[in-house]
Structure formats: structure tokens, C-alpha cells
Design a protein around this motif. Structure first.
Motif, PDB file in Angstrom:
ATOM      1  N   ALA A  76      -4.946   0.352   3.580  1.00  0.00           N
ATOM      2  CA  ALA A  76      -5.112   1.505   2.682  1.00  0.00           C
ATOM      3  C   ALA A  76      -6.112   2.492   3.262  1.00  0.00           C
ATOM      4  O   ALA A  76      -5.886   3.713   3.260  1.00  0.00           O
ATOM      5  CB  ALA A  76      -5.572   1.027   1.303  1.00  0.00           C
ATOM      6  N   ILE A 119       0.818  -1.215   0.000  1.00  0.00           N
ATOM      7  CA  ILE A 119       0.000   0.000   0.000  1.00  0.00           C
ATOM      8  C   ILE A 119       0.854   1.267   0.000  1.00  0.00           C
ATOM      9  O   ILE A 119       0.496   2.279  -0.592  1.00  0.00           O
ATOM     10  CB  ILE A 119      -0.937  -0.011   1.254  1.00  0.00           C
ATOM     11  CG1 ILE A 119      -1.880  -1.209   1.175  1.00  0.00           C
ATOM     12  CG2 ILE A 119      -1.701   1.287   1.415  1.00  0.00           C
ATOM     13  CD1 ILE A 119      -2.753  -1.249  -0.048  1.00  0.00           C
ATOM     14  N   PRO A 127      -0.823   8.045  -0.883  1.00  0.00           N
ATOM     15  CA  PRO A 127      -0.337   8.846  -2.001  1.00  0.00           C
ATOM     16  C   PRO A 127      -1.180   8.732  -3.272  1.00  0.00           C
ATOM     17  O   PRO A 127      -0.792   9.241  -4.307  1.00  0.00           O
ATOM     18  CB  PRO A 127       1.076   8.303  -2.242  1.00  0.00           C
ATOM     19  CG  PRO A 127       1.057   6.925  -1.714  1.00  0.00           C
ATOM     20  CD  PRO A 127       0.035   6.873  -0.626  1.00  0.00           C
ATOM     21  N   TYR A 128      -2.288   8.060  -3.200  1.00  0.00           N
ATOM     22  CA  TYR A 128      -3.155   7.938  -4.376  1.00  0.00           C
ATOM     23  C   TYR A 128      -4.579   7.846  -3.865  1.00  0.00           C
ATOM     24  O   TYR A 128      -4.813   7.732  -2.656  1.00  0.00           O
ATOM     25  CB  TYR A 128      -2.788   6.701  -5.200  1.00  0.00           C
ATOM     26  CG  TYR A 128      -2.530   5.469  -4.370  1.00  0.00           C
ATOM     27  CD1 TYR A 128      -1.231   5.130  -3.981  1.00  0.00           C
ATOM     28  CD2 TYR A 128      -3.580   4.672  -3.937  1.00  0.00           C
ATOM     29  CE1 TYR A 128      -0.996   4.022  -3.191  1.00  0.00           C
ATOM     30  CE2 TYR A 128      -3.341   3.568  -3.145  1.00  0.00           C
ATOM     31  CZ  TYR A 128      -2.048   3.242  -2.775  1.00  0.00           C
ATOM     32  OH  TYR A 128      -1.824   2.152  -1.987  1.00  0.00           O
ATOM     33  N   ASP A 129      -5.548   7.893  -4.792  1.00  0.00           N
ATOM     34  CA  ASP A 129      -6.946   7.817  -4.368  1.00  0.00           C
ATOM     35  C   ASP A 129      -7.286   6.403  -3.936  1.00  0.00           C
ATOM     36  O   ASP A 129      -6.856   5.441  -4.562  1.00  0.00           O
ATOM     37  CB  ASP A 129      -7.867   8.214  -5.522  1.00  0.00           C
ATOM     38  CG  ASP A 129      -7.578   9.634  -5.992  1.00  0.00           C
ATOM     39  OD1 ASP A 129      -7.180  10.447  -5.131  1.00  0.00           O
ATOM     40  OD2 ASP A 129      -7.730   9.906  -7.199  1.00  0.00           O
ATOM     41  N   PRO A 142      -9.301   3.260  -3.996  1.00  0.00           N
ATOM     42  CA  PRO A 142     -10.202   2.777  -5.046  1.00  0.00           C
ATOM     43  C   PRO A 142     -11.648   2.942  -4.577  1.00  0.00           C
ATOM     44  O   PRO A 142     -11.919   2.832  -3.372  1.00  0.00           O
ATOM     45  CB  PRO A 142      -9.818   1.302  -5.196  1.00  0.00           C
ATOM     46  CG  PRO A 142      -8.991   0.961  -4.025  1.00  0.00           C
ATOM     47  CD  PRO A 142      -8.416   2.222  -3.489  1.00  0.00           C
TER      48      PRO A 142
END
Lengths: 602, 197
Positions: A317, A248, A327-329, A331
Motif C-alpha cells: 500500500a 490493496i 485509490p484511497y487514503d 491509513p
């Protein structure tokens, strides 16, 4: 060098063999069982199923006292049973390497609780290693034995279900035989091995000294390593959680702890000082996090990652997203499909010898103290035949307590009190409970479900089966003789496939004023099934669709077509018996009041 | 921004009920992946599975696999031995993920005890949610070939057509893992499956 895909359990067994372990003892328990089963297949080793974990650990201690490398494996709750020898073993130490493999079960896939056994290592002040995959599990076996020998104490290898049962690639060096210290045999050392108070007082300071030495070890060991990366986020983690963190948060700095008792405080401080935000990701209790807090460092953990259940990459996550550092959206949440929530609980098998007894108990409207084993599966409808399940052997003692309390407090209750326990569980810790009942003039009806095997863990031999772990013939303990020797003269065997006889026997014991034991003797269908069987079928001319047979909760019986009926009545369906799975126990034939279930001659 | 690992690792979720062969299928797949030079991990829970409960096995492979568990919404293939179990795990598929499912229905006794109902609309739901699902009447197919246990190999054959793993490795692993007298039959079943895929 050869590559193989191994489970954590298989890797521990191989690691133990390669490290020169000669003696291993355990009681089966998910998720630890396969370690000993695999270890026993190697040459020139001794492995045994002990009747319980306390016995197994004591066997291991006696072995390690001779200097021989030794293995004891257990599931988490088994270490509660072995806690008594463990805590004083921590004082005595042993000359031979002794590895305690403890398999925790976060998420309770096959357990009655999800206790975090890392606290046992801290409690006993013994070194603890935690692998994250099969390769580490293999390597940590020798590492653990070396620590055990060098610091004169057992080492705990703490696994979890996901490490035990996940498979990953292991590099196997067949020629890799560890340098094994020569066993020097049993040497008398009274002040070390005889824990009378005067001598134990001498040992306790050594335990504290050892802890200090181990504090140095944990700072320098290669299994506690920092993986430097982006220093905005620092994550301290161990075990399977490390894999989720790598999955993650691939760009974060990680302090990966392979040795979690004692914790490397200097290394933790060094790591904490260099990162902007410090997180701990660990399953179950805030074991590491609390220690870091005591050190006075700012740390975030259980505020984002639950104490309940096992972790997963999704949960990790979500935790980092909540913390605002993912560091990302995340899901988008995947909605479950409509119709996907039909319950499919595990069931007693078709032909299970427990079914006849548990069905009868349901009819008795009794208070039934149950025990650990397959019979717990009868708690759900339609059988719903047990009232309690707590721990190994507790059924008999709890039933005794309930009966005594009802009597002394004058509680009005017409329900008879039963205890229902399996053969292996009876050997594990039911015998002492029954002794208590007889000694203290109790009035409990005990049911011993003797299916000739330790079934729930997949079919292991036990003292009653007449076979050892290696399938060698041995003395088969006679349950009836034991019961009589405990002073319970009213004991007999009944056949749980004979429903009328079983119900009559239960009623007889309820009517009798005093303790009694009924033994239902029938082998486990999973392990002793012989085909072809006397398969039953439904005669559609006779079936009324009354569902009596469905009340048995048998996986072979289902409902089929609608029964044609002109009268304006409720829709009824034919019962249907699956010929490929029917065992032919004939319980359904016995409950059918319209003689619609018949034997099919082969 | 989306997760990068997301795209690199191949994720196959194998599902079914106790005793159907889910574990064997995932063993074969992970072994094929390893022999094809990948890092491979697989994870499942044993214990209760033998007794007719829900069984899932996660298989992941790529150059470097960390988590042995697949994240929800990231499975490339949902390989299912039982129709309602396909519906239960549908949310694990990524939007482009594919379903391979046997049409076999195993109704749990819990349904007769009034604890729920079998999803009769399963095929419709699967069609609505995924692209080009493969429905295969694997049990009658296997029985016709001579053994109901061949369902396993038929389903793997279908999956093999969607996965970039050498067919020789598939056949080698299957041949090693099945009893010698069933080897030929299994290879026939594998090819039958591969034709469907």
C-alpha cells in the motif's frame, strides 16, 4: 469433494501423493521441512531424510531416471548445496517427473540470507512455477510433474515462507488420482546420462531448444492469466505478492504469473500495451522487472517496492501511495505503543545440552567459529559464545583457515580457535571439513554438539539417531568412529552438564598441540524431556543476588524480590527458578558460589 | 476515502510467546470460520517460536480473503496470552478494535541481561489506547479448573462472544482438537470464557 484448511507445505505433500509421486528425498530446512514430514505419512510411498541437499537431489535424480515420479524439497540455501547436480541435471534430463520444491525465506525468519532462488531456474533453464496459496500449491505439483516429463527436465516449484506456512482452504477430491505414466525402468542411454565433455556438448543445444519450447508453453498456460479491470493501472505479480496486490488494489488490472520461467514475453507485451501505467510487485530481486526492462517496456517496480525483507499489505500500500495511484487514503501510521519494544529473542531451552558448553566457551575467551543450528541462539548476551555463523558445515573449515592464517602470518593472538558444530550439521558437511584439517595438518579444536537429533528444524531424525524418517530402526552412525577414521585419534565424549569437567576438557585441548575433537553427548531437551526432573530451587537464606546464575541465559531463571539489606548498597534481588519449566540440568547449582541453589526432592 | 476491504474481513491477531498455545488457538479459530462457511486464511511464522520468542498468528475470514496477513491498524481483535506482548502489537488494532489479554507476565532473560525492561505500565497503556479492554487472569483461572493449558480455551471463549460465528461450530472444533479425556473440561473453560466476553 471436501474442504480443508491446509498450509502450503501440507498442500504440496498431498499434491505429490495424488500425482503419484513415489520417491522423495530432502534435508530438513525451514520453511520446507513439513513437506516431507507430511508426504511420509501417505501409503505406498518412499521418503527419506538425506544427510544433505546434494545427496537428496542425487537420490531424486537416480529415482527419476527409472521413470518414477519423484520429489526433492529444500530451503533456498539448500539449493546452493545441490546446485552442482542441478546444473548438469538440466543437461541430462530424466524420464520420470522430477519436482524440485524450493522454499525461499524473504525476511529471513529462519535463515542466514534471503537470496532469491528464482535465478536458479533461469540459470539452469528449467521451468518454474510459483503458487500464491495452498490450493495453487496443490495443483502446481501435478502441473510441474507434467512439464518435467514432457520437456525432459526437472521443474522448480518456488515457494516462500508465507506460502509454505500460511493456511488457506483447499478443495480436496479424495478420489482424484492423477493419470500417472508407467515407469519403464532404468534404460541405458549413454549420450544422455554420461556427461563427459563430448556428450555434454551434444546436450547443451537441447537445453537451448527446450527453453524455446518452454517459451511457447508459458504464453498459453492457464497459470499465467490476465485479470482485466481498470486499465489505468496494470500490475504484474506472482507468489504471495499477488494476494497483497488483490488486497490493496482490487480495481487494477493484474497479470498474475504462475509460471515465472520462462516469462511470457508476448503476454507481458500485450498486457503492457493496454494499460496506462505498468507496475511489477515482486518480493526480493527485480527478477521480472529486469526482464521487462530488457524488452524495452516502461515499467515501475523496485523504485516503490523494496528489495529487502518480505512484502506485506502495508508495504505494498505504501508503495502504491508513493507512486500516486493508491485509490484511497493510506491509513494513518499506527504508532507503536510505549513499552512495546522489549526484546524477546528466541533462546536455548531450559535444560538445553548446548548451554554448558557454550557457557564454558564464553569463559574461555576463545575464537569460536559456530555453525547452523540452535547454538546460534547463544550469540546474544549473556552467553555470547560464538564469533561466526555462515553456512552448514563451515565452522570447522573456517576455524582451520583462521588457525593457518594466524600461524603463517605470525599474528599474535593468544585466543584458542574452536569450531562448534551440531551432530546433524557435522553429517551434512562437517565431515569433509574435518578431513581437510587432518589431511593438511591443521590445529583446530572441534566441538561436536551431539544432541541426538536435528533440533532447530523441529526434531528430525538423522544418520546418527538410529531411526529413519518413518521412525524405523536403522544403523546409527558413530561420530567417534568417523572422527578416528578421518585420522583424528584424539577424540572423546564429555558431558556438557558437568561444567567443571567441560571447562577442564576445553583447557586440556587448548594445551595440546594438534587437532582434537570433543563430543558433547546429551539429547535435546525439547524432544527427549522426561518428567519429573530433578528440579532446582533457590534458597533465599543463601542467595546474595550476585546474578551468576542469570549469566546462563536460562529461561527458567528470573529475578524476584529485593533482598533486605540495611547497609547502603546497590539493590540486589533474589534469583528465582520456575519449577514448572526447570529441567534439572543443575548448571545453575554449579555456577552458584554461595550454595543457594538446591535440589528439590520430588 | 478509506479502504473498502477494510470493513468486510474479520481480522484476529493472536499473540503470545513460544509454547503458550498461540498456534493452536488460531488453528481452532480459522477452522471454526471455515466450517461456518467463510473463506479463511491464517499465517504465522514457525521455526524459532518454540524457543520462547515472540509468536504471532494472523487469522482472517470473510467471503473472500486475499492477504493472509492483517494490515496494521485493521485488527478487530487482539487476542493475547501475555501482557507485554499485547502492548507490542497494540498498533495492529483498528480504532474500534478490542483487546482480550491474559494478565500473565513472562519476563524474558534478555531483561536480566540489561537489554530492555518489562513494560510495567502495560495495563494503563492498553486502557488509554483502546475501548473496553478485557483483562483476564486466565492462568490462575485455568489452574483452578484443573489444567494451565486451558488458558487457550478460556481466551477463545471470550473471543467467541465478540465474533459472529455459531457457538456449535466452536464447540465441535474444540471437542475434536483436544484429547478425549479433556473434552468436557475444555467445554467448561470455553463457557467460562464466553461468560466473560
Amino acid at each position: 469433494m471436501k474442504k480443508q484448511i491446509l498450509s502450503g507445505n501440507e498442500a504440496v505433500a498431498l499434491g505429490a501423493f495424488q500425482a503419484g509421486v513415489k520417491v522423495a528425498s530432502a534435508y530438513p530446512g525451514t520453511p520446507s521441512t513439513e513437506i516431507l514430514q507430511n508426504f511420509a505419512t501417505y501409503k505406498d510411498v518412499y521418503a527419506e531424510w538425506a544427510p544433505n541437499e546434494k545427496v537428496a537431489l542425487e537420490v531424486a535424480i537416480g529415482s527419476a531416471m527409472t521413470g518414477v515420479r519423484t520429489l526433492f524439497t529444500t530451503k533456498h540455501v539448500g539449493l546452493n548445496v545441490a546446485a552442482d547436480p542441478l546444473m548438469t541435471l538440466a543437461y541430462t534430463g530424466i524420464p520420470g517427473g522430477l519436482l524440485i520444491v524450493c522454499a525461499d525465506d524473504p525476511g529471513m525468519h529462519s535463515s542466514q540470507n534471503e537470496q532469491d532462488n528464482r535465478f536458479y531456474a533461469k540459470f539452469a533453464k528449467i521451468p518454474m512455477l510459483e503458487p500464491s496459496d495452498s490450493q495453487e500449491a496443490l495443483e502446481m505439483v501435478e502441473e510441474g510433474l507434467l512439464l518435467s516429463e514432457k520437456y525432459d527436465c526437472p521443474t522448480m516449484l518456488r515457494m516462500t515462507t508465507r506460502v509454505c506456512h500460511s493456511k488457506s482452504i483447499v478443495q480436496i477430491d479424495a478420489g482424484n488420482q492423477a493419470a500417472v505414466p508407467v515407469a519403464e525402468g532404468f534404460k541405458r542411454d549413454l549420450k544422455k546420462f554420461v556427461m563427459i565433455p563430448a556428450f555434454a556438448k551434444l546436450r547443451h543445444p537441447l537445453v537451448l531448444e527446450r527453453e524455446e519450447k518452454l517459451e511457447h508453453v508459458t504464453e498459453t498456460t492457464a497459470v499465467n492469466r490476465i485479470e482485466w479491470n481498470d486499465k489505468k493501472i496494470g500490475i504484474i505479480t506472482c507468489g504471495i505478492a499477488y494476494q497483497y496486490v488483490k488486497e490493496i488494489m482490487p480495481d487494477a488490472s493484474i497479470l498474475k504469473l504462475g509460471m515465472t520461467f520462462p516469462l511470457p514475453k508476448k503476454k507481458i507485451k500485450e498486457f503492457a500495451d493496454k494499460v496506462e501505467r505498468l507496475f511489477v510487485v515482486e518480493e526480493l530481486e527485480p527478477y521480472i522487472e529486469d526482464e521487462i526492462r530488457i524488452m524495452g517496456l516502461a515499467v515501475e517496480g523496485k523504485i516503490f517496492f523494496p528489495k529487502l525483507d518480505e512484502l506485506s499489505p502495508d508495504i505494498v500500500a505504501t508503495g502504491f501511495a508513493k507512486a500516486g495511484v493508491l485509490p484511497y487514503d493510506l491509513p494513518p501510521v499506527q504508532e507503536k505503543a510505549p513499552g512495546g519494544s522489549m526484546p524477546r529473542p528466541p533462546l536455548l531451552c531450559a535444560g538445553c545440552p548446548h548451554r554448558g558448553l557454550l557457557y564454558s566457551l564464553n569463559k574461555m575467551k576463545a575464537i569460536v567459529h559456530g555453525d547452523i543450528g540452535c547454538s546460534t541462539l547463544s550469540v546474544l548476551p549473556p552467553l555470547q559464545s560464538i564469533d561466526t555463523t555462515l553456512c552448514m558445515g563451515a565452522s570447522i573449515s573456517m576455524a582451520h583457515g583462521t588457525a593457518k592464517a594466524m600461524a603463517i602470518a605470525g599474528l599474535e593472538d593468544k585466543r584458542p580457535v574452536f569450531a562448534a558444530i551440531g551432530d546433524s550439521t557435522f553429517f551434512h558437511s562437517g565431515i569433509t571439513s574435518l578431513m581437510d584439517v587432518i589431511y593438511n595438518k591443521g590445529n583446530v579444536n572441534v566441538l561436536i554438539m551431539d544432541n541426538r537429533i536435528t533440533a532447530m528444524t523441529g526434531g528430525q531424525q538423522n544418520p546418527g539417531t538410529g531411526r529413519t524418517l518413518q521412525m524405523e530402526e536403522t544403523y546409527a552412525v558413530d561420530i567417534l568412529e568417523i572422527v578416528r577414521a578421518l585420522g583424528c585419534k584424539r577424540v572423546r565424549e564429555i558431558d556438557p552438564f558437568d561444567l567443571e569437567g567441560t571447562i577442564a576438557a576445553l583447557k586440556e585441548e587448548v594445551a595440546y598441540d594438534g587437532p582434537s575433537v570433543l563430543v558433547t553427548k546429551r539429547p535435546c531437551v525439547q524432544l527427549f524431556r522426561r518428567d519429573p526432573q530433578a528440579v532446582r530451587t533457590v534458597d533465599s537464606d543463601g542467595c546474595l543476588g550476585c546474578k551468576r546464575c542469570l549469566k546462563l541465559g536460562c529461561p527458567s531463571i528470573s529475578q524476584g524480590d529485593i533482598i533486605p539489606d540495611d547497609a547502603d548498597k546497590k539493590e540486589r534481588r533474589y534469583s528465582n527458578i520456575d519449577a514448572t519449566t526447570c529441567y534439572g540440568c543443575a548448571l545453575c547449582e554449579q555456577v552458584c558460589t554461595s550454595n543457594a541453589i538446591v535440589y528439590v526432592p520430588q | 476515502m478509506t479502504r473498502e476491504n477494510n470493513k468486510k474481513t474479520v481480522n484476529v491477531l493472536v499473540v503470545g510467546t513460544g509454547g503458550q498455545g498461540v498456534i493452536t488457538a488460531s488453528e481452532i479459530l480459522s477452522d471454526v470460520a471455515m466450517r461456518s462457511g467463510f473463506d479463511a486464511k491464517k499465517s504465522e511464522i514457525h521455526g524459532m517460536s518454540q524457543r520462547g520468542g515472540v509468536v504471532t498468528s494472523h487469522v482472517r475470514y470473510s467471503e473472500n480473503v486475499a492477504s493472509p496477513i492483517i494490515m496494521e491498524g485493521e485488527a478487530d481483535i487482539l487476542l493475547s496470552f501475555e501482557l507485554s506482548e499485547t502492548v507490542r502489537w497494540l498498533h495492529f488494532l483498528r480504532p474500534s478494535g478490542r483487546v482480550i489479554t491474559s494478565l500473565q507476565k513472562i519476563i524474558p532473560p534478555a531483561v536480566y541481561a540489561g537489554m530492555g525492561s518489562y513494560p510495567e505500565e502495560a495495563q494503563t497503556v492498553i486502557k488509554q489506547r483502546t475501548t473496553d479492554p478485557i483483562f483476564v487472569d486466565a492462568l490462575p483461572m485455568a489452574e483452578k479448573l484443573g489444567n494451565p493449558r486451558l488458558v487457550n480455551t478460556i481466551l477463545l471463549g471470550i473471543a467467541s462472544a465478540m465474533l459472529d460465528l455459531p457457538v456449535d461450530e466452536w464447540k465441535a472444533v474444540i471437542a475434536e482438537r483436544v484429547p478425549a479425556n479433556f473434552k468436557e473440561l475444555n467445554l467448561v473453560a470455553f463457557d467460562k470464557g464466553r461468560d466473560i466476553g
